[in-house]
Design an enzyme around this catalytic site. Structure first.
Site, PDB file in Angstrom:
ATOM      1  N   ASP A  13       0.810  -1.220   0.000  1.00 26.53           N
ATOM      2  CA  ASP A  13       0.000   0.000   0.000  1.00 26.53           C
ATOM      3  C   ASP A  13       0.844   1.272   0.000  1.00 26.53           C
ATOM      4  OD1 ASP A  13      -2.247  -1.655   0.122  1.00 26.53           O
ATOM      5  OD2 ASP A  13      -2.195  -1.688   2.323  1.00 26.53           O
ATOM      6  N   LYS A  16       1.786   2.175  -5.132  1.00 28.13           N
ATOM      7  CA  LYS A  16       2.312   1.632  -6.404  1.00 28.13           C
ATOM      8  C   LYS A  16       1.368   1.953  -7.560  1.00 28.13           C
ATOM      9  CE  LYS A  16       2.305  -2.402  -4.398  1.00 28.13           C
ATOM     10  NZ  LYS A  16       2.083  -2.027  -2.994  1.00 28.13           N
ATOM     11  N   ASN A  38      -5.426 -10.058  -3.618  1.00 29.97           N
ATOM     12  CA  ASN A  38      -5.057  -9.537  -2.289  1.00 29.97           C
ATOM     13  C   ASN A  38      -4.578  -8.095  -2.439  1.00 29.97           C
ATOM     14  OD1 ASN A  38      -2.831 -10.523  -3.731  1.00 29.97           O
ATOM     15  ND2 ASN A  38      -1.737 -11.272  -1.940  1.00 29.97           N
ATOM     16  N   ALA A  39      -4.091  -7.756  -3.632  1.00 35.22           N
ATOM     17  CA  ALA A  39      -3.630  -6.397  -3.898  1.00 35.22           C
ATOM     18  C   ALA A  39      -4.822  -5.468  -4.095  1.00 35.22           C
ATOM     19  CB  ALA A  39      -2.769  -6.384  -5.158  1.00 35.22           C
ATOM     20  N   GLY A  40      -4.619  -4.222  -3.734  1.00 33.41           N
ATOM     21  CA  GLY A  40      -5.608  -3.183  -4.017  1.00 33.41           C
ATOM     22  C   GLY A  40      -4.835  -1.949  -4.413  1.00 33.41           C
ATOM     23  N   HIS A  41      -4.869  -1.608  -5.685  1.00 36.75           N
ATOM     24  CA  HIS A  41      -4.079  -0.480  -6.187  1.00 36.75           C
ATOM     25  C   HIS A  41      -5.014   0.652  -6.590  1.00 36.75           C
ATOM     26  CE1 HIS A  41      -0.457  -3.289  -7.234  1.00 36.75           C
ATOM     27  NE2 HIS A  41      -0.826  -3.339  -5.977  1.00 36.75           N
ATOM     28  N   THR A  42      -4.873   1.785  -5.920  1.00 35.55           N
ATOM     29  CA  THR A  42      -5.765   2.917  -6.182  1.00 35.55           C
ATOM     30  C   THR A  42      -5.142   3.861  -7.195  1.00 35.55           C
ATOM     31  OG1 THR A  42      -6.309   2.744  -3.844  1.00 35.55           O
ATOM     32  CG2 THR A  42      -7.180   4.664  -5.019  1.00 35.55           C
ATOM     33  N   THR A 128      -5.860 -11.741   3.500  1.00 35.75           N
ATOM     34  CA  THR A 128      -6.999 -11.061   2.880  1.00 35.75           C
ATOM     35  C   THR A 128      -8.132 -12.047   2.581  1.00 35.75           C
ATOM     36  OG1 THR A 128      -6.027 -11.387   0.706  1.00 35.75           O
ATOM     37  CG2 THR A 128      -5.510  -9.309   1.821  1.00 35.75           C
ATOM     38  N   GLN A 223       1.963  -5.978  -3.300  1.00 40.74           N
ATOM     39  CA  GLN A 223       2.436  -6.141  -1.927  1.00 40.74           C
ATOM     40  C   GLN A 223       3.719  -5.325  -1.699  1.00 40.74           C
ATOM     41  OE1 GLN A 223       1.410  -9.439  -3.589  1.00 40.74           O
ATOM     42  NE2 GLN A 223      -0.519  -8.569  -2.933  1.00 40.74           N
ATOM     43  N   THR A 298      -7.509  -1.102   0.936  1.00 39.59           N
ATOM     44  CA  THR A 298      -8.227  -0.988  -0.335  1.00 39.59           C
ATOM     45  C   THR A 298      -8.992  -2.271  -0.637  1.00 39.59           C
ATOM     46  OG1 THR A 298      -6.349   0.337  -1.061  1.00 39.59           O
ATOM     47  CG2 THR A 298      -7.881  -0.329  -2.769  1.00 39.59           C
ATOM     48  N   ARG A 330       2.906  10.153  -0.378  1.00 41.81           N
ATOM     49  CA  ARG A 330       2.128  10.614   0.773  1.00 41.81           C
ATOM     50  C   ARG A 330       2.869  11.592   1.672  1.00 41.81           C
ATOM     51  NH1 ARG A 330      -2.196   7.927   3.231  1.00 41.81           N
ATOM     52  NH2 ARG A 330      -3.555   7.384   1.537  1.00 41.81           N
ATOM     53  N   ASP A 332       2.359  14.620   1.750  1.00 41.89           N
ATOM     54  CA  ASP A 332       1.341  15.572   2.225  1.00 41.89           C
ATOM     55  C   ASP A 332       0.668  15.142   3.517  1.00 41.89           C
ATOM     56  OD1 ASP A 332       0.444  13.580   0.218  1.00 41.89           O
ATOM     57  OD2 ASP A 332      -1.558  14.269   0.795  1.00 41.89           O
ATOM     58  N   GLY A 414       0.045  13.916  -3.292  1.00 40.65           N
ATOM     59  CA  GLY A 414      -1.412  13.817  -3.314  1.00 40.65           C
ATOM     60  C   GLY A 414      -1.790  12.594  -4.115  1.00 40.65           C
TER      61      GLY A 414
HETATM   62  P1  GDP Z   1      -0.791   0.366  -3.540  1.00 43.98           P
HETATM   63  O1  GDP Z   1      -1.382  -0.900  -3.077  1.00 43.98           O
HETATM   64  O2  GDP Z   1       0.684   0.433  -3.304  1.00 43.98           O
HETATM   65  O3  GDP Z   1      -1.148   0.718  -4.955  1.00 43.98           O
HETATM   66  O4  GDP Z   1      -1.431   1.517  -2.614  1.00 43.98           O
HETATM   67  P2  GDP Z   1      -2.984   1.664  -2.201  1.00 43.98           P
HETATM   68  O5  GDP Z   1      -3.727   2.175  -3.364  1.00 43.98           O
HETATM   69  O6  GDP Z   1      -3.476   0.434  -1.529  1.00 43.98           O
HETATM   70  O7  GDP Z   1      -2.872   2.742  -1.054  1.00 43.98           O
HETATM   71  C1  GDP Z   1      -2.289   3.974  -1.288  1.00 43.98           C
HETATM   72  C2  GDP Z   1      -3.343   5.064  -1.017  1.00 43.98           C
HETATM   73  O8  GDP Z   1      -2.692   6.312  -1.008  1.00 43.98           O
HETATM   74  C3  GDP Z   1      -4.408   5.185  -2.084  1.00 43.98           C
HETATM   75  O9  GDP Z   1      -5.611   5.579  -1.468  1.00 43.98           O
HETATM   76  C4  GDP Z   1      -3.887   6.288  -3.001  1.00 43.98           C
HETATM   77  O10 GDP Z   1      -4.927   6.980  -3.685  1.00 43.98           O
HETATM   78  C5  GDP Z   1      -3.228   7.176  -2.006  1.00 43.98           C
HETATM   79  N1  GDP Z   1      -2.064   7.951  -2.443  1.00 43.98           N
HETATM   80  C6  GDP Z   1      -1.041   7.593  -3.246  1.00 43.98           C
HETATM   81  N2  GDP Z   1      -0.090   8.551  -3.253  1.00 43.98           N
HETATM   82  C7  GDP Z   1      -0.543   9.529  -2.446  1.00 43.98           C
HETATM   83  C8  GDP Z   1      -0.018  10.782  -2.006  1.00 43.98           C
HETATM   84  O11 GDP Z   1       1.087  11.185  -2.347  1.00 43.98           O
HETATM   85  N3  GDP Z   1      -0.783  11.505  -1.137  1.00 43.98           N
HETATM   86  C9  GDP Z   1      -2.004  11.094  -0.705  1.00 43.98           C
HETATM   87  N4  GDP Z   1      -2.669  11.861   0.128  1.00 43.98           N
HETATM   88  N5  GDP Z   1      -2.520   9.926  -1.093  1.00 43.98           N
HETATM   89  C10 GDP Z   1      -1.799   9.149  -1.934  1.00 43.98           C
HETATM   90  P1  IMO Z   2      -0.902  -4.142  -2.261  1.00 46.94           P
HETATM   91  O1  IMO Z   2      -0.478  -4.659  -3.611  1.00 46.94           O
HETATM   92  C1  IMO Z   2      -0.906  -4.642   2.069  1.00 46.94           C
HETATM   93  C2  IMO Z   2      -0.944  -8.755   3.581  1.00 46.94           C
HETATM   94  C3  IMO Z   2      -2.200  -9.197   4.300  1.00 46.94           C
HETATM   95  C4  IMO Z   2      -1.608 -10.188   5.277  1.00 46.94           C
HETATM   96  C5  IMO Z   2      -0.493 -10.849   4.471  1.00 46.94           C
HETATM   97  C6  IMO Z   2      -0.902 -12.177   3.860  1.00 46.94           C
HETATM   98  O2  IMO Z   2      -2.200  -3.438  -2.276  1.00 46.94           O
HETATM   99  O3  IMO Z   2       0.215  -3.375  -1.628  1.00 46.94           O
HETATM  100  P2  IMO Z   2      -2.464 -12.811   1.795  1.00 46.94           P
HETATM  101  O4  IMO Z   2      -3.903 -12.555   1.556  1.00 46.94           O
HETATM  102  O5  IMO Z   2      -1.551 -12.225   0.768  1.00 46.94           O
HETATM  103  O6  IMO Z   2      -2.165 -14.262   2.050  1.00 46.94           O
HETATM  104  O7  IMO Z   2      -2.146 -12.057   3.189  1.00 46.94           O
HETATM  105  O8  IMO Z   2      -0.165  -9.940   3.435  1.00 46.94           O
HETATM  106  N1  IMO Z   2      -1.164  -8.218   2.216  1.00 46.94           N
HETATM  107  C7  IMO Z   2      -1.105  -6.912   1.915  1.00 46.94           C
HETATM  108  N2  IMO Z   2      -0.925  -5.838   2.699  1.00 46.94           N
HETATM  109  N3  IMO Z   2      -1.019  -4.489   0.732  1.00 46.94           N
HETATM  110  C8  IMO Z   2      -1.168  -5.565  -0.067  1.00 46.94           C
HETATM  111  O9  IMO Z   2      -1.171  -5.478  -1.408  1.00 46.94           O
HETATM  112  C9  IMO Z   2      -1.261  -6.848   0.517  1.00 46.94           C
HETATM  113  N4  IMO Z   2      -1.443  -8.094   0.026  1.00 46.94           N
HETATM  114  C10 IMO Z   2      -1.362  -8.918   1.077  1.00 46.94           C
HETATM  115  O10 IMO Z   2      -2.834  -8.123   4.935  1.00 46.94           O
HETATM  116  O11 IMO Z   2      -1.001  -9.500   6.348  1.00 46.94           O
HETATM  117 MG    MG Z   3      -2.904  -1.580  -1.789  1.00 45.14          MG
END
Ligand code: GDP
Ligand code: IMO
Ligand code: MG
Length: 427
Positions: A13, A16, A38-42, A128, A223, A298, A330, A332, A414
């Protein structure tokens, strides 16, 4: 032939999705190489806000090819929903390809993930619950079903019958649950084959062609490095490697073709699920970071554990991935803090150490040694040039750069793709 790997440097998180979307504006191919839903990319860009679990974050850039590599594990129903969701918002998915070698998440994988977590009780990993551990077990255990397999329906039925016999024996004998129906799963997955068949292919020729024509390829990690099964806080890890080495194994791009490795670091740290986290703040400051940063998962919506930037983990991450550059996201979120801390070492059993211990019980005992730095206490989210950042923010970033041991190339201020400061060339 620039092939640039984008890697989570902490516990996931890190942002990415945002960085890959931004960089895909200048890329031809984006390939995801590990993990599953398991990933959540915003991604937040001019098309809106999107939460992607499988689709590569380059999908929004017209003309860019998106690939789900062999290292990804795919829950077909999740992918179909995601494609439909994107299409309904006007996003074109006609340039999406799925490796025929990618393993599929089957209903029993999701079931076993839940049953195994429940059986672990207090020692649960906090997964997850998407079936990730069980599907990768089957991959190395040679019981997996791959995307290409479901296209040959007769052969698939035979294969599934063999695997299901074994899975049902475990389900009924070990967990006391009712068996799963071969016919139901077969029919369900035949439906997925009809729906996804047009995307499934051998991705190697596509990547080969891109490399031959000097196209820019991004390899999108999922991850974070500290969730790596070898170098992370085992067993509190995921089941595929998020590291740069696996960017090659999970896509078929060979290591000599990799030109840059960019580590994505949050300006602080967060973690979801159980496991050691030395800089975790279980106090009002941690709550403030969580609420300011809306730090909720996410994928699962769980509150993320938050803490100060950990330079010990970050330095380790740079070493094992070979980062050639870093993106700090992040920034900010720290705008309002008068003082910030950076963890430069750990205290373990009374001794100061500067490395991540391989033993997880020891990692649980590590206490952070902090260096205090002044905050900048102003809004940085509209800044687009490094030199316009307040001096205190530049000092914070310089200290991080020095401690992690690789140059900062991007700073994110941001969530929107535009809210990015480019510092230097990526490759
Ligand atoms: P990922 O899994 O690595 O793609 O990250 P996630 O999407 O799970 O979580 C990152 C969160 O931070 C998301 O809600 C993004 O929209 C947000 N985000 C990314 N870069 C920034 C930043 O520079 N500032 C702020 N405020 N939010 C950010
Ligand atoms: P992104 O790509 C944050 C964590 C889970 C748990 C451990 C094992 O969005 O960064 P799993 O379901 O993979 O067997 O869970 O890994 N985990 C993550 N934490 N961001 C992720 O993906 C994750 N994918 C798995 O919370 O602790
Ligand atoms: Mg994520």
């Amino acid at each position: 032939m620039p092939a640039i790997a984008i890697i989570g440097a902490q516990w996931g998180d890190e942002g990415k999705g945002k960085i890959v979307d931004r960089l895909s504006q200048k890329a031809d191919v984006v390939v995801r190489y590990s993990g599953g839903d398991n990933a959540g990319h915003t991604v937040v860009n001019k098309r809106g806000e999107f939460k992607l679990h499988l689709t590569p974050s380059g999908i929004f850039t017209p003309g860019t090819t998106s690939i789900l590599g062999n290292g990804v594990v795919i829950n077909p129903s999740v992918l179909i929903k995601e494609i439909e969701g994107l299409n309904s918002r006007g996003i074109d998915t006609s340039r999406l390809y799925i490796s025929d070698r990618a393993h599929l998440i089957m209903p029993y994988h999701v079931l076993f993930d839940g049953l195994e977590e429940e059986a672990k009780g207090d020692a649960a990993i906090g997964t997850t619950l998407k079936g990730i551990g069980p599907v990768y077990c089957d991959k190395v255990g040679r019981l997996g079903i791959r995307a290409g397999d479901i296209l040959d329906k007769a052969a698939f039925k035979k294969q599934l019958a063999g695997v299901l016999k074994y899975k049902n024996a475990l389900l009924t004998g070990v967990f006391g649950k009712p068996p799963l129906s071969l016919e139901d799963i077969y029919q369900e997955y035949c439906g997925y084959a009809d729906r996804l068949g047009k995307y499934i292919c051998d991705i190697i020729p596509i990547l080969e062609e891109a490399i031959k024509n000097n196209k820019v390829i991004l390899m999108e990690g999922a991850q974070g490095s500290m969730l790596d099964p070898d170098f992370g806080t085992y067993p509190f890890v995921t089941s595929s490697s998020p590291l740069s080495g696996n960017a090659c194994l999970g896509s078929g791009i060979n290591p000599s073709q990799l030109t840059a490795v960019i580590g994505i670091f949050k300006a602080y740290c967060s973690r979801v699920g159980a496991g050691p986290f030395p800089t975790e703040l279980k106090d009002a400051t941690g709550d403030l970071i969580r609420e300011t940063g809306h730090e909720y998962g996410t994928t699962t919506g769980r509150p993320r554990r938050c803490g100060w930037f950990d330079a010990v983990v970050s330095r380790f991450s740079t070493k094992i991935n070979g980062f050639t550059g870093a993106a700090i996201t992040r920034l900010d979120i720290l705008d309002t803090f008068p003082k910030l801390n950076i963890c430069t070492a750990y205290k373990l059993d009374g001794k100061v150490i500067d490395y991540v211990p391989g033993n997880t019980a020891a990692m649980f005992r590590c206490e952070p040694v902090y260096e205090e730095i002044d905050g900048w206490q102003c809004n940085v989210s509209d800044i687009r040039k490094y030199e316009d950042l307040p001096l205190a923010a530049r000092r914070y970033l310089s200290r991080i750069e020095e401690l992690i041991g690789c140059p900062i190339k991007l700073i994110s201020v941001g969530k929107h793709a535009d809210q990015t400061i480019e510092v230097g060339k990526l490759h």
